[in-house]
Design a protein around this motif. Structure first.
Motif, short mmCIF file in Angstrom:
data_model
loop_
_atom_site.label_atom_id
_atom_site.label_comp_id
_atom_site.label_asym_id
_atom_site.label_seq_id
_atom_site.Cartn_x
_atom_site.Cartn_y
_atom_site.Cartn_z
N ASP A 1 10.14 45.19 0.57
CA ASP A 1 9.46 44.86 -1.44
C ASP A 1 9.22 46.33 -2.10
N SER B 1 8.63 42.33 -3.60
CA SER B 1 9.48 41.31 -2.68
C SER B 1 9.06 40.23 -2.02
N ILE B 2 7.97 41.36 -1.13
CA ILE B 2 7.51 40.46 0.18
C ILE B 2 6.12 39.33 -0.53
N ARG B 3 5.58 40.08 -1.45
CA ARG B 3 4.38 38.79 -2.09
C ARG B 3 5.09 37.80 -2.86
N LYS C 1 2.36 44.10 2.04
CA LYS C 1 3.02 45.51 1.38
C LYS C 1 2.74 46.30 2.34
N THR D 1 2.01 43.00 -9.63
CA THR D 1 2.92 43.22 -8.39
C THR D 1 3.41 44.72 -8.20
N ASN E 1 3.88 49.25 -6.13
CA ASN E 1 4.80 50.08 -5.28
C ASN E 1 4.93 51.38 -6.08
#
Length: 468
Positions: free
Chosen positions: A175, A179-181, A193, A411, A415
């Motif tokens: 992620d 990109s995971i969520r 994440k 999201t 990050n």
């Protein structure tokens, strides 16, 4: 609705990864029987889903008769095809990347194997993980098993499709902007994440000024995500962070929860997503938590700062691929979206120091929420997953990029800040597609998120594709 799933009465059944591992450990089924069931399921649904980048079943079969350690001993899984796994070419979803098998695992791949997972191959990811749908210019898209007309999300879209459809109980995801969520939200999964540094860093991003990428998994149950983090932590405790421990259920503490329900773009949530968020607030308050609506403390300049920094990664691939990707890189095969993002950076490169400074400022502002709140609640995405083609990498770059910014509004803050977050499948659209609800905590506080996730899973059990 065109559902595609492979759940059946076999050695995998409807068990999660912990349940499968326990069946193997008890002798009720063997690792080989479980693997055979997974491969049969794969053959049944992958022609419709297109979720496999590399089929490595022969080596998985050879491993299945050996011994495994770890909490998931003998459970089939897959690695995302942007992470080096010995014997598999790390193609990053692009024909520009040479078809050269990795000679060794990168550190996180070793952490996956240490948990006992048996890798059946590599899952699809869009070119270099730079967009929010697993679509391509030179091959069929990865489709959503809940409805194959829709996107499976990205960049871990192949992993999410295989877990949601029942081929695997758990799969690797990572992620860098959601990109995971995002695929977890699109496919009705738990997408956790971790805090930056909780798991081994991704080789592709660890040398950047701000490492946006965290490695983890997508799962169908909270306990699988908790068990994965606990097992990694037992072998590789994260320096300077509080231990998560083995979280096995809800906590007792009633939480102060900040609700952020306005996208940073200034746009509006779609009707189904807005209804899902309001329903989650009602559920949380019925459980005794206190929810307060607050504005996102990060201003709209964060959009440009994050976009410019994201474009830096595309520029590094497009213009410097022979160094960043390696020998055999073929720039002529770069897809239009990656090229467009690279060109954006070339036009705005002078802003890079300002963008990095702005992202650090945004981190401080976002983390200030945790001075007064335990958890931040939002939708995972500003609207439900789009149909295939809406975010196509072959489309006009400016139009597709504007749609991405509107879609992925919530999201990226995690990050940049490195804070942990989870998407939970707590709602559905009026047509039955999953909707993800997003929870964030401060650095190192995965335990609070896991305890809350257990409580919400028990109070509102997640919808299952095989029951739809």
């Amino acid at each position: 609705m065109r559902h595609v799933h492979a759940f059946r009465d076999d050695a995998l059944g409807e068990f999660d990864a912990v349940g499968v591992a326990r069946r193997i450990a008890s002798g009720e089924v063997s690792a080989r029987e479980v693997l055979d069931a997974s491969l049969a399921r794969l053959d049944a649904v992958n022609p419709q889903l297109n979720a496999v980048a590399v089929d490595d079943r022969d080596r998985a079969v050879a491993r299945a008769d050996g011994s495994f350690g770890g909490v998931f001993a003998g459970v089939p899984s897959a690695v995302k095809n942007n992470t080096a796994f010995a014997g598999i070419a790390t193609r990053n979803g692009s024909a520009a990347t040479p078809d050269v098998k990795a000679s060794e695992n990168e550190p996180f791949a070793d952490q996956l194997v240490e948990t006992g997972l048996n890798m059946i191959g590599a899952t699809t990811t869009p070119a270099y993980g730079l967009t929010a749908t697993t679509e391509f210019v030179d091959r069929d898209p990865t489709r959503n098993p809940w409805d194959t007309d829709f996107s499976s999300g990205a960049s871990s879209g192949g992993a999410a499709a295989l877990v949601a459809s029942g081929v695997l109980p758990i799969a690797h995801a990572n992620d860098g902007g959601g990109s995971i969520r995002i695929p977890a939200a699109a496919c009705g999964l738990v997408g956790f994440k971790p805090t930056r540094g909780r798991t081994a860093p991704a080789e592709m991003a660890k040398s950047l000024p701000i490492d946006l990428v965290s490695n983890g998994v997508v799962t169908r149950s909270v306990r699988d995500s908790a068990a994965f983090l606990a097992d990694v932590e037992r072998r590789h405790p994260a320096a300077g962070m509080p231990a998560i421990g083995d979280v096995q259920g809800p906590g007792d503490k009633r939480l102060r929860i900040a609700l952020v329900n306005a996208p940073i773009t200034g746009g509006l949530l779609d009707r189904d997503t807005d209804k899902a968020v309001n329903g989650t607030v009602e559920l949380l308050e019925s459980l005794g938590h206190r929810v307060t609506t607050v504005p996102l403390p990060v201003d709209r300049s964060f959009i440009d700062d994050f976009s410019d920094y994201w474009a830096l990664m595309a520029f590094g691939i497009d213009r410097l691929g022979r160094f960043t990707i390696g020998k055999g890189f073929d720039n002529s095969q770069i897809d239009p979206f990656t090229r467009g993002l690279s060109n954006r950076f070339a036009r705005r490169f002078y802003r890079t120091p300002l963008a990095i400074r702005g992202l650090h400022k945004g981190t401080a502002a976002f983390r200030s929420l945790f001075d007064d709140f335990d958890v931040v609640l939002s939708p995972t995405l500003a609207h439900v997953t789009p149909e295939i083609g809406v975010l196509s990498p072959a489309g006009d770059f400016d139009e597709v990029f504007a749609k991405l910014v509107d879609y992925v509004s919530f999201t990226p803050a995690n990050n940049v800040s490195g804070t942990p977050a989870v998407s939970l499948p707590l709602a559905q659209t009026s047509t039955g597609l999953p909707i993800g609800i997003h929870f964030s905590a401060d650095l190192g506080d995965e335990r609070t998120l896991l305890e809350l996730s257990y409580e919400l899973e028990a109070a509102r059990p997640f919808a299952r594709i095989q029951s739809a």
